[in-house]
Design a protein around this motif. Structure first.
Motif, PDB file in Angstrom:
ATOM      1  N   GLY A 165       4.203   6.619  14.228  1.00  0.00           N
ATOM      2  CA  GLY A 165       5.068   7.267  13.249  1.00  0.00           C
ATOM      3  C   GLY A 165       6.107   6.309  12.692  1.00  0.00           C
ATOM      4  O   GLY A 165       6.356   6.279  11.484  1.00  0.00           O
ATOM      5  N   ALA A 166       6.709   5.514  13.561  1.00  0.00           N
ATOM      6  CA  ALA A 166       7.709   4.540  13.107  1.00  0.00           C
ATOM      7  C   ALA A 166       7.045   3.446  12.270  1.00  0.00           C
ATOM      8  O   ALA A 166       7.628   2.970  11.291  1.00  0.00           O
ATOM      9  N   ALA A 167       5.832   3.060  12.628  1.00  0.00           N
ATOM     10  CA  ALA A 167       5.100   2.065  11.834  1.00  0.00           C
ATOM     11  C   ALA A 167       4.825   2.623  10.438  1.00  0.00           C
ATOM     12  O   ALA A 167       4.982   1.924   9.438  1.00  0.00           O
ATOM     13  N   ALA A 168       4.445   3.895  10.384  1.00  0.00           N
ATOM     14  CA  ALA A 168       4.193   4.548   9.092  1.00  0.00           C
ATOM     15  C   ALA A 168       5.471   4.604   8.260  1.00  0.00           C
ATOM     16  O   ALA A 168       5.447   4.377   7.050  1.00  0.00           O
ATOM     17  N   ARG A 169       6.606   4.873   8.901  1.00  0.00           N
ATOM     18  CA  ARG A 169       7.882   4.918   8.175  1.00  0.00           C
ATOM     19  C   ARG A 169       8.252   3.531   7.636  1.00  0.00           C
ATOM     20  O   ARG A 169       8.773   3.418   6.521  1.00  0.00           O
ATOM     21  N   GLN A 170       7.986   2.483   8.426  1.00  0.00           N
ATOM     22  CA  GLN A 170       8.253   1.122   7.941  1.00  0.00           C
ATOM     23  C   GLN A 170       7.462   0.867   6.657  1.00  0.00           C
ATOM     24  O   GLN A 170       7.992   0.338   5.688  1.00  0.00           O
ATOM     25  N   TYR A 171       6.190   1.238   6.693  1.00  0.00           N
ATOM     26  CA  TYR A 171       5.346   1.024   5.513  1.00  0.00           C
ATOM     27  C   TYR A 171       5.871   1.824   4.330  1.00  0.00           C
ATOM     28  O   TYR A 171       6.002   1.308   3.218  1.00  0.00           O
ATOM     29  N   SER A 172       6.177   3.074   4.563  1.00  0.00           N
ATOM     30  CA  SER A 172       6.634   3.958   3.491  1.00  0.00           C
ATOM     31  C   SER A 172       7.935   3.435   2.860  1.00  0.00           C
ATOM     32  O   SER A 172       8.071   3.404   1.636  1.00  0.00           O
ATOM     33  N   GLU A 173       8.882   3.021   3.693  1.00  0.00           N
ATOM     34  CA  GLU A 173      10.142   2.475   3.183  1.00  0.00           C
ATOM     35  C   GLU A 173       9.883   1.223   2.344  1.00  0.00           C
ATOM     36  O   GLU A 173      10.481   1.053   1.275  1.00  0.00           O
ATOM     37  N   TYR A 174       9.020   0.366   2.842  1.00  0.00           N
ATOM     38  CA  TYR A 174       8.709  -0.867   2.134  1.00  0.00           C
ATOM     39  C   TYR A 174       8.024  -0.572   0.799  1.00  0.00           C
ATOM     40  O   TYR A 174       8.385  -1.119  -0.240  1.00  0.00           O
ATOM     41  N   GLU A 175       7.059   0.328   0.841  1.00  0.00           N
ATOM     42  CA  GLU A 175       6.317   0.699  -0.366  1.00  0.00           C
ATOM     43  C   GLU A 175       7.263   1.256  -1.434  1.00  0.00           C
ATOM     44  O   GLU A 175       7.199   0.874  -2.607  1.00  0.00           O
ATOM     45  N   LYS A 176       8.178   2.129  -1.030  1.00  0.00           N
ATOM     46  CA  LYS A 176       9.136   2.718  -1.981  1.00  0.00           C
ATOM     47  C   LYS A 176      10.089   1.662  -2.527  1.00  0.00           C
ATOM     48  O   LYS A 176      10.407   1.662  -3.724  1.00  0.00           O
ATOM     49  N   SER A 177      10.555   0.771  -1.668  1.00  0.00           N
ATOM     50  CA  SER A 177      11.474  -0.281  -2.118  1.00  0.00           C
ATOM     51  C   SER A 177      10.814  -1.208  -3.125  1.00  0.00           C
ATOM     52  O   SER A 177      11.426  -1.581  -4.132  1.00  0.00           O
ATOM     53  N   LEU A 178       9.573  -1.590  -2.860  1.00  0.00           N
ATOM     54  CA  LEU A 178       8.849  -2.457  -3.799  1.00  0.00           C
ATOM     55  C   LEU A 178       8.649  -1.772  -5.145  1.00  0.00           C
ATOM     56  O   LEU A 178       8.816  -2.393  -6.192  1.00  0.00           O
ATOM     57  N   ALA A 179       8.285  -0.503  -5.094  1.00  0.00           N
ATOM     58  CA  ALA A 179       8.067   0.238  -6.329  1.00  0.00           C
ATOM     59  C   ALA A 179       9.358   0.337  -7.128  1.00  0.00           C
ATOM     60  O   ALA A 179       9.363   0.135  -8.342  1.00  0.00           O
ATOM     61  N   LYS A 180      10.453   0.611  -6.451  1.00  0.00           N
ATOM     62  CA  LYS A 180      11.748   0.766  -7.129  1.00  0.00           C
ATOM     63  C   LYS A 180      12.237  -0.561  -7.702  1.00  0.00           C
ATOM     64  O   LYS A 180      12.681  -0.617  -8.845  1.00  0.00           O
ATOM     65  N   GLU A 181      12.165  -1.625  -6.918  1.00  0.00           N
ATOM     66  CA  GLU A 181      12.722  -2.912  -7.338  1.00  0.00           C
ATOM     67  C   GLU A 181      11.836  -3.675  -8.323  1.00  0.00           C
ATOM     68  O   GLU A 181      12.343  -4.326  -9.226  1.00  0.00           O
ATOM     69  N   PHE A 182      10.524  -3.610  -8.110  1.00  0.00           N
ATOM     70  CA  PHE A 182       9.621  -4.467  -8.881  1.00  0.00           C
ATOM     71  C   PHE A 182       8.440  -3.748  -9.517  1.00  0.00           C
ATOM     72  O   PHE A 182       7.575  -4.410 -10.094  1.00  0.00           O
ATOM     73  N   SER A 183       8.359  -2.434  -9.384  1.00  0.00           N
ATOM     74  CA  SER A 183       7.179  -1.690  -9.829  1.00  0.00           C
ATOM     75  C   SER A 183       5.917  -2.337  -9.278  1.00  0.00           C
ATOM     76  O   SER A 183       4.930  -2.539  -9.973  1.00  0.00           O
ATOM     77  N   ALA A 184       5.967  -2.688  -8.001  1.00  0.00           N
ATOM     78  CA  ALA A 184       4.858  -3.394  -7.349  1.00  0.00           C
ATOM     79  C   ALA A 184       4.410  -2.623  -6.113  1.00  0.00           C
ATOM     80  O   ALA A 184       5.059  -1.659  -5.693  1.00  0.00           O
TER      81      ALA A 184
END
Length: 168
Positions: A117-136
């Motif tokens: 679950g924590a691994a999934a949250r790490q991925y989710s946080e990273y995915e959202k941050s990339l999308a917000k900052e770089f649309s990537a």
């Protein structure tokens, strides 16, 4: 005229640079070298300075720090010290939340600890941050790793067009 004999002075940045310039390997001796280097790093070099040369040096030291953290994380994971590996990986994430190797290392440590679950949250946080900052999106290799875990739904973020296409 006054001179300082630098052979009689310990300079943390010089020692950090020396320790991180020695090639890392998987030996205990190399792990000890990395631990010494990590203990010396106290954050951004001259953070209040904005001169170009300082920014270049700051970036170089920070890159060496992240590389050292990840090498130590890998060694700790291989040696079975999963909690300590996680602590090192999370230092990398805190230091640069958009640095994918740090997120990947944190996820690997969490999986080794059985905390999917924590691994999934790490991925989710990273995915959202990339999308917000770089649309990537995260790299293909990280997406494949996550897909192999079977715990996280990979969602493609909307891609923002930076330049309007010409009108017909």
């Amino acid at each position: 005229w006054v001179a300082l004999d630098l052979t009689q002075v310990d300079i943390d940045t010089k020692e950090f640079d020396r320790l991180t310039s020695i090639p890392f390997d998987s030996s205990a001796q190399s792990a000890e070298q990395r631990a010494k280097a990590l203990a010396l790093y106290q954050g951004a070099l001259l953070p209040e300075q904005t001169e170009d040369w300082v920014q270049a040096e700051r970036h170089a030291f920070h890159s060496k720090y992240l590389e050292c953290l990840l090498a130590q994380t890998d060694w700790l994971l291989e040696s079975g010290s999963h909690r300590e590996a996680l602590a090192h990986a999370l230092r990398a994430v805190r230091s640069d939340p958009l640095y994918e190797p740090g997120r990947f290392a944190a996820m690997r440590a969490l999986v080794a600890l059985g905390d999917m679950g924590a691994a999934a949250r790490q991925y989710s946080e990273y995915e959202k941050s990339l999308a917000k900052e770089f649309s990537a999106r995260p790299s293909a290799s990280l997406q494949e790793y996550v897909a192999g875990l079977g715990q996280v739904e990979i969602v493609a973020p909307p891609v923002t067009t930076l330049v309007e296409p010409p009108k017909a």
